[in-house]
Design a protein around this motif. Sequence first.
Motif, PDB file in Angstrom:
ATOM      1  N   UNK A 236       0.852  -1.186   0.000  1.00 34.96           N
ATOM      2  CA  UNK A 236       0.000   0.000   0.000  1.00 34.96           C
ATOM      3  C   UNK A 236       0.886   1.234   0.000  1.00 34.96           C
ATOM      4  N   UNK A 237       0.896   1.920  -1.164  1.00 33.80           N
ATOM      5  CA  UNK A 237       1.667   3.158  -1.268  1.00 33.80           C
ATOM      6  C   UNK A 237       0.882   4.296  -0.629  1.00 33.80           C
ATOM      7  N   UNK A 238       1.636   5.234  -0.046  1.00 38.85           N
ATOM      8  CA  UNK A 238       1.028   6.377   0.631  1.00 38.85           C
ATOM      9  C   UNK A 238       1.692   7.677   0.167  1.00 38.85           C
ATOM     10  N   UNK A 239       0.910   8.743   0.218  1.00 35.55           N
ATOM     11  CA  UNK A 239       1.427  10.092  -0.016  1.00 35.55           C
ATOM     12  C   UNK A 239       1.201  10.895   1.249  1.00 35.55           C
TER      13      UNK A 239
ATOM     14  N   UNK B 247      -0.949   9.173   3.766  1.00 38.41           N
ATOM     15  CA  UNK B 247      -2.332   8.840   3.413  1.00 38.41           C
ATOM     16  C   UNK B 247      -2.334   7.809   2.278  1.00 38.41           C
ATOM     17  N   UNK B 248      -3.141   6.744   2.455  1.00 37.43           N
ATOM     18  CA  UNK B 248      -3.199   5.695   1.440  1.00 37.43           C
ATOM     19  C   UNK B 248      -3.632   6.253   0.088  1.00 37.43           C
ATOM     20  N   UNK B 249      -2.951   5.799  -0.980  1.00 39.20           N
ATOM     21  CA  UNK B 249      -3.305   6.187  -2.338  1.00 39.20           C
ATOM     22  C   UNK B 249      -4.234   5.162  -2.971  1.00 39.20           C
ATOM     23  N   UNK B 250      -4.997   5.590  -3.950  1.00 38.60           N
ATOM     24  CA  UNK B 250      -5.808   4.701  -4.775  1.00 38.60           C
ATOM     25  C   UNK B 250      -5.377   4.861  -6.223  1.00 38.60           C
ATOM     26  N   UNK B 251      -5.810   3.913  -7.060  1.00 41.17           N
ATOM     27  CA  UNK B 251      -5.418   3.943  -8.473  1.00 41.17           C
ATOM     28  C   UNK B 251      -6.251   4.962  -9.247  1.00 41.17           C
ATOM     29  N   UNK B 252      -6.094   6.212  -8.876  1.00 38.23           N
ATOM     30  CA  UNK B 252      -6.751   7.335  -9.544  1.00 38.23           C
ATOM     31  C   UNK B 252      -5.653   8.277 -10.010  1.00 38.23           C
ATOM     32  N   UNK B 253      -5.790   8.784 -11.267  1.00 36.48           N
ATOM     33  CA  UNK B 253      -4.755   9.650 -11.847  1.00 36.48           C
ATOM     34  C   UNK B 253      -4.358  10.756 -10.864  1.00 36.48           C
ATOM     35  N   UNK B 254      -3.059  10.983 -10.740  1.00 33.94           N
ATOM     36  CA  UNK B 254      -1.982  10.497 -11.616  1.00 33.94           C
ATOM     37  C   UNK B 254      -1.340   9.181 -11.154  1.00 33.94           C
ATOM     38  N   UNK B 255      -1.999   8.459 -10.227  1.00 25.34           N
ATOM     39  CA  UNK B 255      -1.343   7.299  -9.619  1.00 25.34           C
ATOM     40  C   UNK B 255      -1.830   5.985 -10.213  1.00 25.34           C
TER      41      UNK B 255
ATOM     42  N   UNK C 141       6.056  16.275  -2.248  1.00 30.69           N
ATOM     43  CA  UNK C 141       5.259  15.261  -1.533  1.00 30.69           C
ATOM     44  C   UNK C 141       6.143  14.097  -1.113  1.00 30.69           C
ATOM     45  N   UNK C 142       5.786  13.495   0.030  1.00 37.16           N
ATOM     46  CA  UNK C 142       6.539  12.358   0.575  1.00 37.16           C
ATOM     47  C   UNK C 142       5.785  11.067   0.258  1.00 37.16           C
ATOM     48  N   UNK C 143       6.505  10.082  -0.296  1.00 37.49           N
ATOM     49  CA  UNK C 143       5.897   8.811  -0.670  1.00 37.49           C
ATOM     50  C   UNK C 143       6.607   7.669   0.061  1.00 37.49           C
TER      51      UNK C 143
END
Length: 357
Positions: free
Chosen positions: A211-214, A217-225, A245-247
């Motif tokens: 689970x990648x975060x920015x 906060x958890x990211x979802x597969x919504x552009x640009x991700x 931004x920190x990932x």
Amino acid sequence: VPPTISGTVCEGSGTSTISITSTATSWQWRKDGVDLTNTGPYSGATTGTLTITNPAITENGIYTVMLNGVGCGLLSSGVTYTVNPRPSPPSLVTPSSTIVACTAAGTTPLNATSAGNTIDWYTSPTGGTSVGSSSSGSNFLVSPSTATVYYAEARDAATSCVSATRTATASVTSNVLPVIATQPVSPVATICAGAGTATISVGATGVTTYQWRKNGVNLTNVAPYSGVNSNILTITNPAISENGASFDVVLNNATCPVTSDAVILTVNDLPTTPTSVTPNSPTTFCSSSGSITLNATSAGNTIYWYTAATGGTSVGFSASGDNFSITPTITTTYYAEARNAVGCKSPTRTPTASITV
């Protein structure tokens, strides 16, 4: 011939026999001089073989048999019968409260005490097959991936007698922590706002989910991700708001999370579209008159000149506000594109007026 005992027996468990070989026609077994009857734990009290089933410790004693009755009978010599005591049920059994363990080895220690005895471990309160053994007070390592209750049974190594009951641990779950072999690093390639692709990856073993975060906060597969639940996060055409931004990524194995190092994404702003482009009115150029001067402004940036509004190959460049001389051979409109120090390009090109040759 004296009586013989067959089989050792543990308190309250198992069967043993005392028998005699003779030509007698009647028998009467005795314990400590008292006649026995066929009442539990005894059977065969008036046969050549006395059977004792699940005896108590109180059955210890001297056993004899009267052959051929009292009047003209013969009393055998005595034989000592011993019932082995059970060891005490294990105590101080740990863990005593629910454990969900995450370790590099993926193991959790069990422990139990029954002085002088061996501890056999089971996953059921009765029956079943032992999963292993340990000495009293010594750790026994287990690695259950799902919640499991273990049961400790004490065993006397000399007699093989076991405790009457087993003592339970609390529920145990033990999993291996994921191992990060390669931490994420910031993308090396220059990323310009709204253009290009950045990828951030992690190398790890023992992972069931990503689970990648920015910024936590958890990211979802919504552009640009995209790829937010894989080992590679892709960021496509990021906006300037992604700059700084920190990932990081949370790696999980069952219920064992590990968080990677965080990396900072750099997104470079685009230079301003060139202005003050000259010539700004239609111009006629005589091919024999040498060259024509182009000029454009985009503060702090370099101006690249093209003969197309998009694509194509630059015909040269100049500093912002500096003249660029060129000799057109056909009627042409030139286009000024700004580039900054990191190579990001202005979103559009600004045309000159048409130059007629």
